[in-house]
Scaffold this active site. Structure first.
Site: not given
Length: 256
Positions: A41, A106, A140
């Site tokens: 990321e 995200k 994540c």
């Protein structure tokens, strides 16, 4: 497909320095016969909420990775920040032809660290097909939210999870990667960073887990380039032990 998992020791907020090093890893992965290389990321800045510094209006990192992918004839997965009033935490896959194959924003900003104050949440899951394999992308903190993976695995056979996951919660990372693999009967490929960023220690533990929950590899806490070969045999696992057919989505909707 041969996938190169690059556990990267990101020099915090030094984008050009990290890009130069990443280009060397891309060349090395191509020489080793990998067809795709994936970075963590926010690959070339580390997990920073200083979006005035890290955010991009001209998509410079995207252009740089398009060039590297086309020059080395290898697909590249990387994270970057799009600069807006509320920035976006992107992860993009560029094919060996330099064309974007998949791009994901995200969905779950990490509120524990205040990420939602700097980054707008994505609205859509992302799947894409590359070399006849259907991939999904998550980032994540997304790993803690299982509903996303049920949606992705309506199509995806392999899910990429780039992360900046701190060392002090590495057991959560290892456990959740296996859990998502088992409950979705899917390959999970987690690529984490290592080293220190902004006073936080990252221990890596990048890994690949097969649909049975078996760990195919796990890196130590140092920078590494790991090549893993993934077979597109996910449907074989699902047919042998067909748990998805017993799901009750219409019932689950009543829980909310």
């Amino acid at each position: 497909m041969k996938i190169a998992v690059c556990q990267f020791d990101i020099t915090y907020e030094k984008k050009e320095q990290n890009l130069i090093r990443a280009e060397r890893f891309i060349m090395e992965a191509a020489v080793q016969g990998a067809e795709l290389i994936v970075f963590p990321e926010m690959s070339f800045t580390g997990f920073s909420m200083n979006t005035e510094l890290t955010g991009e209006d001209q998509e410079e990192t995207l252009l740089r990775m398009k060039s590297a992918a086309a020059n080395e004839r290898i697909a590249v997965g990387f994270g970057w920040v799009k600069h807006k009033a509320n920035a976006e935490n992107h992860y993009t896959i560029v094919g060996e032809d330099g064309i974007v194959a998949g791009d994901y924003i995200k969905i779950h900003p990490f509120s524990y660290a205040g990420e939602e104050k700097c980054f707008a949440a994505g609205k859509s899951p992302c799947t894409f097909i590359y070399k006849d394999i259907c991939f999904g992308i998550s980032i994540c903190y997304d790993l803690r939210f299982p509903e996303l993976y049920q949606e992705l695995t309506k199509q995806a056979h392999v899910i990429l999870v780039p992360a900046n996951w701190p060392e002090k919660r590495h057991v959560h990372w290892q456990t959740l990667l296996r859990a998502r693999a088992i409950e979705n009967q899917v390959y999970m490929i987690g690529v984490n960073c290592c080293g220190m960023q902004g006073g936080i220690s990252y221990s890596g533990h990048s890994s690949a887990v097969n649909p049975e929950g078996e760990v195919l590899f796990e890196t130590e806490g140092r920078e590494a380039l790991q090549i893993i070969e993934i077979l597109d045999d996910t449907e074989i696992y699902r047919k042998k032990f067909p748990t998805k057919k017993d799901r009750k989505p219409s019932l689950y909707k009543t829980f909310y």
